[in-house]
Design a protein around this motif. Sequence first.
Motif, PDB file in Angstrom:
ATOM      1  N   PHE A   1     -48.762  23.989   3.421  1.00 37.35           N
ATOM      2  CA  PHE A   1     -47.668  24.188   4.385  1.00 37.35           C
ATOM      3  C   PHE A   1     -46.927  25.486   4.072  1.00 37.35           C
ATOM      4  O   PHE A   1     -46.547  26.237   4.968  1.00 37.35           O
ATOM      5  N   LEU A   2     -46.732  25.718   2.775  1.00 37.24           N
ATOM      6  CA  LEU A   2     -45.968  26.900   2.366  1.00 37.24           C
ATOM      7  C   LEU A   2     -46.807  28.181   2.429  1.00 37.24           C
ATOM      8  O   LEU A   2     -46.266  29.281   2.454  1.00 37.24           O
ATOM      9  N   ASP A   3     -48.119  28.032   2.437  1.00 43.57           N
ATOM     10  CA  ASP A   3     -49.025  29.184   2.402  1.00 43.57           C
ATOM     11  C   ASP A   3     -49.333  29.654   3.814  1.00 43.57           C
ATOM     12  O   ASP A   3     -50.411  29.410   4.355  1.00 43.57           O
ATOM     13  N   ILE A   4     -48.372  30.391   4.397  1.00 40.27           N
ATOM     14  CA  ILE A   4     -48.524  30.764   5.803  1.00 40.27           C
ATOM     15  C   ILE A   4     -49.610  31.835   5.998  1.00 40.27           C
ATOM     16  O   ILE A   4     -50.111  32.015   7.099  1.00 40.27           O
TER      17      ILE A   4
ATOM     18  N   GLY B   1     -45.376  24.386  -7.921  1.00 44.25           N
ATOM     19  CA  GLY B   1     -46.032  23.130  -8.296  1.00 44.25           C
ATOM     20  C   GLY B   1     -46.369  22.206  -7.136  1.00 44.25           C
ATOM     21  O   GLY B   1     -47.209  21.316  -7.270  1.00 44.25           O
ATOM     22  N   GLY B   2     -45.697  22.389  -5.993  1.00 44.35           N
ATOM     23  CA  GLY B   2     -45.971  21.538  -4.841  1.00 44.35           C
ATOM     24  C   GLY B   2     -45.260  20.199  -4.856  1.00 44.35           C
ATOM     25  O   GLY B   2     -45.519  19.343  -4.012  1.00 44.35           O
ATOM     26  N   PHE B   3     -44.368  20.011  -5.827  1.00 42.46           N
ATOM     27  CA  PHE B   3     -43.586  18.769  -5.889  1.00 42.46           C
ATOM     28  C   PHE B   3     -42.104  19.061  -5.727  1.00 42.46           C
ATOM     29  O   PHE B   3     -41.572  19.972  -6.376  1.00 42.46           O
ATOM     30  N   CYS B   4     -41.410  18.274  -4.893  1.00 37.83           N
ATOM     31  CA  CYS B   4     -39.960  18.235  -4.934  1.00 37.83           C
ATOM     32  C   CYS B   4     -39.600  16.897  -5.596  1.00 37.83           C
ATOM     33  O   CYS B   4     -40.486  16.085  -5.890  1.00 37.83           O
ATOM     34  N   PRO B   5     -38.318  16.621  -5.865  1.00 34.53           N
ATOM     35  CA  PRO B   5     -37.993  15.462  -6.715  1.00 34.53           C
ATOM     36  C   PRO B   5     -38.493  14.104  -6.207  1.00 34.53           C
ATOM     37  O   PRO B   5     -39.019  13.311  -7.005  1.00 34.53           O
TER      38      PRO B   5
ATOM     39  N   PHE C   1     -34.879  26.235  -6.989  1.00 37.49           N
ATOM     40  CA  PHE C   1     -35.627  25.038  -6.590  1.00 37.49           C
ATOM     41  C   PHE C   1     -36.839  25.418  -5.738  1.00 37.49           C
ATOM     42  O   PHE C   1     -37.959  24.942  -5.963  1.00 37.49           O
ATOM     43  N   GLY C   2     -36.632  26.298  -4.772  1.00 36.05           N
ATOM     44  CA  GLY C   2     -37.716  26.700  -3.879  1.00 36.05           C
ATOM     45  C   GLY C   2     -38.882  27.322  -4.642  1.00 36.05           C
ATOM     46  O   GLY C   2     -40.045  27.023  -4.361  1.00 36.05           O
ATOM     47  N   MET C   3     -38.562  28.143  -5.647  1.00 33.88           N
ATOM     48  CA  MET C   3     -39.630  28.767  -6.444  1.00 33.88           C
ATOM     49  C   MET C   3     -40.453  27.699  -7.161  1.00 33.88           C
ATOM     50  O   MET C   3     -41.682  27.758  -7.194  1.00 33.88           O
ATOM     51  N   GLY C   4     -39.776  26.711  -7.733  1.00 37.17           N
ATOM     52  CA  GLY C   4     -40.486  25.635  -8.435  1.00 37.17           C
ATOM     53  C   GLY C   4     -41.315  24.789  -7.480  1.00 37.17           C
ATOM     54  O   GLY C   4     -42.442  24.388  -7.800  1.00 37.17           O
ATOM     55  N   TRP C   5     -40.770  24.559  -6.299  1.00 37.34           N
ATOM     56  CA  TRP C   5     -41.458  23.752  -5.279  1.00 37.34           C
ATOM     57  C   TRP C   5     -42.721  24.484  -4.814  1.00 37.34           C
ATOM     58  O   TRP C   5     -43.797  23.894  -4.686  1.00 37.34           O
ATOM     59  N   GLY C   6     -42.596  25.791  -4.597  1.00 34.32           N
ATOM     60  CA  GLY C   6     -43.725  26.593  -4.146  1.00 34.32           C
ATOM     61  C   GLY C   6     -44.783  26.789  -5.222  1.00 34.32           C
ATOM     62  O   GLY C   6     -45.946  27.068  -4.930  1.00 34.32           O
TER      63      GLY C   6
ATOM     64  N   PHE D   1     -34.264  27.618   0.263  1.00 33.78           N
ATOM     65  CA  PHE D   1     -35.363  27.072  -0.537  1.00 33.78           C
ATOM     66  C   PHE D   1     -36.711  27.152   0.179  1.00 33.78           C
ATOM     67  O   PHE D   1     -37.747  27.305  -0.473  1.00 33.78           O
ATOM     68  N   LEU D   2     -36.698  27.122   1.512  1.00 39.58           N
ATOM     69  CA  LEU D   2     -37.968  27.288   2.233  1.00 39.58           C
ATOM     70  C   LEU D   2     -38.522  28.701   2.044  1.00 39.58           C
ATOM     71  O   LEU D   2     -39.708  28.875   1.751  1.00 39.58           O
ATOM     72  N   VAL D   3     -37.644  29.697   2.183  1.00 38.69           N
ATOM     73  CA  VAL D   3     -38.088  31.087   2.022  1.00 38.69           C
ATOM     74  C   VAL D   3     -38.584  31.311   0.592  1.00 38.69           C
ATOM     75  O   VAL D   3     -39.658  31.889   0.361  1.00 38.69           O
ATOM     76  N   ALA D   4     -37.827  30.799  -0.405  1.00 36.16           N
ATOM     77  CA  ALA D   4     -38.222  30.969  -1.808  1.00 36.16           C
ATOM     78  C   ALA D   4     -39.564  30.289  -2.078  1.00 36.16           C
ATOM     79  O   ALA D   4     -40.408  30.821  -2.797  1.00 36.16           O
ATOM     80  N   ALA D   5     -39.772  29.120  -1.477  1.00 32.70           N
ATOM     81  CA  ALA D   5     -41.009  28.378  -1.714  1.00 32.70           C
ATOM     82  C   ALA D   5     -42.200  29.096  -1.079  1.00 32.70           C
ATOM     83  O   ALA D   5     -43.268  29.204  -1.688  1.00 32.70           O
ATOM     84  N   VAL D   6     -42.008  29.616   0.140  1.00 34.62           N
ATOM     85  CA  VAL D   6     -43.085  30.371   0.797  1.00 34.62           C
ATOM     86  C   VAL D   6     -43.428  31.606  -0.035  1.00 34.62           C
ATOM     87  O   VAL D   6     -44.602  31.918  -0.275  1.00 34.62           O
ATOM     88  N   LEU D   7     -42.389  32.294  -0.540  1.00 36.87           N
ATOM     89  CA  LEU D   7     -42.628  33.478  -1.365  1.00 36.87           C
ATOM     90  C   LEU D   7     -43.377  33.114  -2.639  1.00 36.87           C
ATOM     91  O   LEU D   7     -44.325  33.799  -3.034  1.00 36.87           O
ATOM     92  N   ALA D   8     -42.971  32.025  -3.299  1.00 42.36           N
ATOM     93  CA  ALA D   8     -43.608  31.637  -4.560  1.00 42.36           C
ATOM     94  C   ALA D   8     -45.079  31.292  -4.329  1.00 42.36           C
ATOM     95  O   ALA D   8     -45.960  31.748  -5.064  1.00 42.36           O
ATOM     96  N   THR D   9     -45.365  30.483  -3.302  1.00 44.00           N
ATOM     97  CA  THR D   9     -46.750  30.099  -3.023  1.00 44.00           C
ATOM     98  C   THR D   9     -47.585  31.327  -2.665  1.00 44.00           C
ATOM     99  O   THR D   9     -48.710  31.493  -3.139  1.00 44.00           O
ATOM    100  N   THR D  10     -47.019  32.195  -1.831  1.00 42.49           N
ATOM    101  CA  THR D  10     -47.727  33.402  -1.407  1.00 42.49           C
ATOM    102  C   THR D  10     -48.035  34.300  -2.603  1.00 42.49           C
ATOM    103  O   THR D  10     -49.144  34.816  -2.752  1.00 42.49           O
ATOM    104  N   LEU D  11     -47.035  34.441  -3.483  1.00 42.71           N
ATOM    105  CA  LEU D  11     -47.191  35.276  -4.677  1.00 42.71           C
ATOM    106  C   LEU D  11     -48.316  34.733  -5.552  1.00 42.71           C
ATOM    107  O   LEU D  11     -49.210  35.464  -5.983  1.00 42.71           O
TER     108      LEU D  11
END
Lengths: 149, 144
Positions: free
Chosen positions: B31-34, B98-102, B91-96, A134-144
Amino acid sequence: MGPVVPTEFTPWLSLFGGVLIGLSAVMVMGLFGKIAGITGITKGLTTAIPGTGGPNDRGWRLSFLIGLVAAPLVVLLTTGAFPQQSVPTNVWGMALAGLLVGFGTSLGAGCTSGHGVCGLARLSPRSAAAVAVFLVAAVLATTLVRHVI
Amino acid sequence: MRNFLGFAAGLVFGIGLIISGMTDPAKVLNFLDILGPWDPSLAFVMGGASVTAFIGYRLIWRRERPVMGSQFDLPDSTAIDAPLLTGAAIFGMGWGLGGFCPGPAWTSLLIGSSGILIFLPAMLVGIVLAGFAKSSSSFASKGA
């Protein structure tokens, strides 16, 4: 999803907040013998879903959730204002994000708390795998969203 | 008593989320935007929380049983299977996005931004949909 809002690096506050989250997880384990996973706790509300714990679980889960919701009121009472937030305003984006988070955490049986905090504390390889994905997916989604689209 | 202690644990969790910055999607997304204005704060949240829980769990598990229960109920599944990995990726895609987890989603409800008032109901719909998907197939994962 909206403008990029700069934020300040807050290692000490974040560490302290993290310790409180960990203490809450220890309370839930010590009191009820359960994992403090918000996914499971939320699912306990949607009682139509089978296999989400018996009536014995429903009580503490509901009151835990009420405490979680009430937390900003403590901040309001002590500081006179709600905590600062910059929430994305894109309606369809937030609807999609919510759907994905609800569906994904339910399917994968955990989120940042259940797999993240509690799973890592239990040294569960299954949770570690979920966290990595989920960390990798989240980084990818935000970056995208921020750099590609 | 059970309900009060549950409430207290939830309150501590929520206050921890707020102090740590997890309830601010801007902080989560940074945090996610490296490649962008990277803010590593949330690594400290995860570190502080899991190390505290790691130590606390081991102290607690010396007891025979929890204070208000008959046994420690730990997830027994160890399978790293398709539902786990697919669910985590979704889940990770949704988190990245919207920026919210549950957890932070619940704690943000009363602050009442337009974003959370859309996100939270959509999250509940997502949970119900996953329930249907699970009951109509064997594609399911059990326990954190």
